[in-house]
Design an enzyme around this catalytic site. Structure first.
Site, PDB file in Angstrom:
ATOM      1  N   GLU A  29     -22.562  13.943  11.693  1.00 47.94           N
ATOM      2  CA  GLU A  29     -21.828  14.020  12.956  1.00 47.94           C
ATOM      3  C   GLU A  29     -20.404  13.488  12.851  1.00 47.94           C
ATOM      4  OE1 GLU A  29     -26.193  14.012  13.727  1.00 47.94           O
ATOM      5  OE2 GLU A  29     -24.856  12.673  12.600  1.00 47.94           O
TER       6      GLU A  29
ATOM      7  N   ASP B  51     -40.439  11.814  22.836  1.00 50.21           N
ATOM      8  CA  ASP B  51     -39.848  11.584  21.518  1.00 50.21           C
ATOM      9  C   ASP B  51     -39.504  10.117  21.295  1.00 50.21           C
ATOM     10  OD1 ASP B  51     -40.014  13.939  20.207  1.00 50.21           O
ATOM     11  OD2 ASP B  51     -37.986  14.616  20.635  1.00 50.21           O
TER      12      ASP B  51
ATOM     13  N   SER C  27       0.823  -1.212   0.000  1.00 46.12           N
ATOM     14  CA  SER C  27       0.000   0.000   0.000  1.00 46.12           C
ATOM     15  C   SER C  27       0.851   1.254   0.000  1.00 46.12           C
ATOM     16  CB  SER C  27      -0.909   0.014   1.236  1.00 46.12           C
ATOM     17  OG  SER C  27      -1.760  -1.110   1.249  1.00 46.12           O
TER      18      SER C  27
ATOM     19  N   HIS D 161      -2.297   3.112   7.088  1.00 48.64           N
ATOM     20  CA  HIS D 161      -1.490   1.888   7.047  1.00 48.64           C
ATOM     21  C   HIS D 161      -0.279   2.043   6.125  1.00 48.64           C
ATOM     22  CE1 HIS D 161      -4.630   1.652   3.961  1.00 48.64           C
ATOM     23  NE2 HIS D 161      -3.842   0.873   3.255  1.00 48.64           N
TER      24      HIS D 161
ATOM     25  N   ASP E  42      -8.252   4.026  -2.165  1.00 48.49           N
ATOM     26  CA  ASP E  42      -9.523   3.760  -2.849  1.00 48.49           C
ATOM     27  C   ASP E  42     -10.467   2.935  -1.982  1.00 48.49           C
ATOM     28  OD1 ASP E  42      -7.749   1.638  -3.128  1.00 48.49           O
ATOM     29  OD2 ASP E  42      -8.271   1.195  -5.204  1.00 48.49           O
TER      30      ASP E  42
END
Length: 490
Positions: free
Chosen positions: A358, A415, A29, A67, A145
């Site tokens: 969030e 709620d 990588s 990584h 990716d």
């Protein structure tokens, strides 16, 4: 280009030898993005003073695909930031060169490794440059990716376009292979280009191993006069590039070469000058724009005993700002309920709407904190659970972010259970060095908001819907007595 090729060979040499010596790591990588990073660092594009990592106008580089840490360490070693010989300590217990970067390594902007978080942090740093410090530095974020499947990246992509962050540059290393096989779009860089362009980004597609194309892409971005669009370089690369045994082959993710394989790979690499060192371009000697907020002169309401702790939070933000000009306020489209809107009314240039995203909100706050700001971020306590991973990783970035969760516990009764923040305190108490606060009334709330500004770690304040804990206790009694006609107090 000959110099850049030499830097690429040396960085590949460092990646191969350091991971083999460590016996673990992610060389494949790291190898795929060598040309992308070498050109950025040594092609005159990254403007940075290695002797002063805290220089306010340094460009920032975030390795979102954490990584690939061997690549990060190799690039900084070749830049002369620390002794090249230290690369042999990679992943050793006492080494600052950890398997995924943390702040133990001084050239790490923020801790990375849990994928999908780096671009949000980059948005925060770019917002700081454009809207707060008013400096020309750029923020570069190297992405993998595989991590583009993470929703937090797309939250960041939307917000970067909304805030017109033309000083933000994303770089996607599209090397086709993830941990267990091909990624969602393989090497189809057009799939990424179409999607990201549709969000309002300037997109450039390149061969990720062509120094000419990469240089041209960075040059185009550096010379761009657009103030409206963030930039994304999408690079077609080969995982394990330069080592034939692992090039574009599955099952090499997170695996290193044996000593024998390493010797073969180094012969393939050819002659390398391990004494070669590169020089980074220097930033302009600029400081953040001065900012001295005017004290709020609106009538005070300190005698309002019926003020809820959440309302007191908004009230305290306004009162605090002239004493703490470094503070900024973020809210996830709840500001009329969290009362962060009170701050927005008085200091709109220091308030940023994050919308209902969030995870990105926490990441942006981490980026702002890394550039010296003190973020106060607010939403319902229950919705912070969506960003637990961002909060968890923020502790390793040594971030000082102040989180405020309103409508907590069963105080939001009618709620229903999905809106109740029942897990918030447990979550934040599990964070290293965290400070968890639970004000009983408006006086305590205002004092604790002030106290949060002086902390150096992650803080969480739990704010009730009601006026005080006394009312909250009464509410619990109603629940336990199975009363249905529970009065709400605003």
């Amino acid at each position: 280009m000959n110099d850049l090729q030499s830097y690429c060979r040396l960085i590949r040499h460092a990646i191969i030898t350091s991971t083999t010596e460590a016996g673990s790591g992610h060389p494949s990588s790291s190898l795929s993005a060598v040309e992308l990073v070498a050109t950025l660092f040594f092609g005159g594009f990254l403007r940075y003073l290695p002797e002063n990592p805290d220089h306010p106008n340094n460009d920032r580089f975030i390795l979102s695909k954490g990584h690939a840490a061997p690549l990060l360490y190799a690039a900084w070693a070749v830049a002369g930031a620390f002794p090249y010989e230290e690369l042999t300590t990679l992943r050793k217990f006492t080494s600052k060169l950890e398997g995924h970067p943390t702040k133990n390594f001084p050239y790490t902007e923020v801790a990375t490794g849990s994928l999908g978080q780096g671009l949000s942090v980059g948005v925060g740093m770019a917002m700081n440059a454009k809207y707060l410090d008013k400096l020309p530095y750029k923020t570069y974020v190297l992405l993998g990716d595989s991590e583009m499947a993470e929703g937090s990246n797309w939250e960041a992509i939307q917000l970067a376009a909304y805030y017109k962050l033309s000083n933000l540059v994303g770089i996607i290393d599209v090397n086709r292979l993830g941990q267990r096989g091909e990624t969602m779009y393989g090497n189809d860089i057009s799939a990424f280009a179409e999607r990201i362009q549709s969000f309002g980004w300037h997109v450039i597609c390149v061969d990720g191993h062509s120094l000419e194309e990469i240089t041209q892409a960075y040059t185009t971005i550096q010379n761009s006069t657009s103030q409206d669009m963030p930039h994304m370089i999408i690079a077609h690369t080969i995982k394990g590039k330069g080592v034939s045994i692992m090039e574009d082959k599955n099952d090499w993710h997170g695996k290193v070469l044996s000593k024998e394989q390493c010797e073969v790979a180094l012969k393939e690499l050819g002659e390398v000058d391990t004494a070669l060192r590169g020089t980074l371009a220097a930033p302009e000697e600029l400081k953040p724009a001065p900012y001295d907020p005017e004290p709020d002169d609106s009538p005070d309401d300190d005698d309002d005993e019926k003020m809820s702790t959440r309302e007191a939070y908004g009230h305290a933000l306004v009162k605090l700002h002239d004493a703490v000009p470094e503070m900024v306020v973020l809210d996830a489209e709840m500001s009329n309920s969290t009362f962060a809107a009170e701050f927005k009314k008085v200091y709109p240039e220091r308030f940023f709407e994050m919308f209902i995203a969030e995870q990105n909100m926490v990441g942006v706050a981490v980026g702002l904190a890394a550039r010296g700001k003190i973020p106060y971020i607010s939403t319902f306590g229950s919705f912070f659970t969506r960003a637990v991973d961002q909060i968890r990783v923020a502790q390793y970035s040594e971030s000082h972010i102040n989180c405020i969760g309103s409508h907590v516990g069963v105080s939001i009764g009618q709620d229903g259970a999905t809106q109740m923040g029942l897990e918030d305190i447990a979550i934040f108490r599990a964070i290293l060095n965290s400070v968890v606060l639970y004000p009983a009334d408006r006086v305590a709330s205002e004092e604790l908001v002030k106290a949060m500004a002086t902390q150096k770690s992650i803080c969480y304040m739990s704010c009730l819907l009601y006026t005080s804990l006394g009312r909250y206790a009464g509410y619990n009694a109603h629940i336990n007595g199975f009363e249905n006609d529970i009065p709400y107090s605003e």
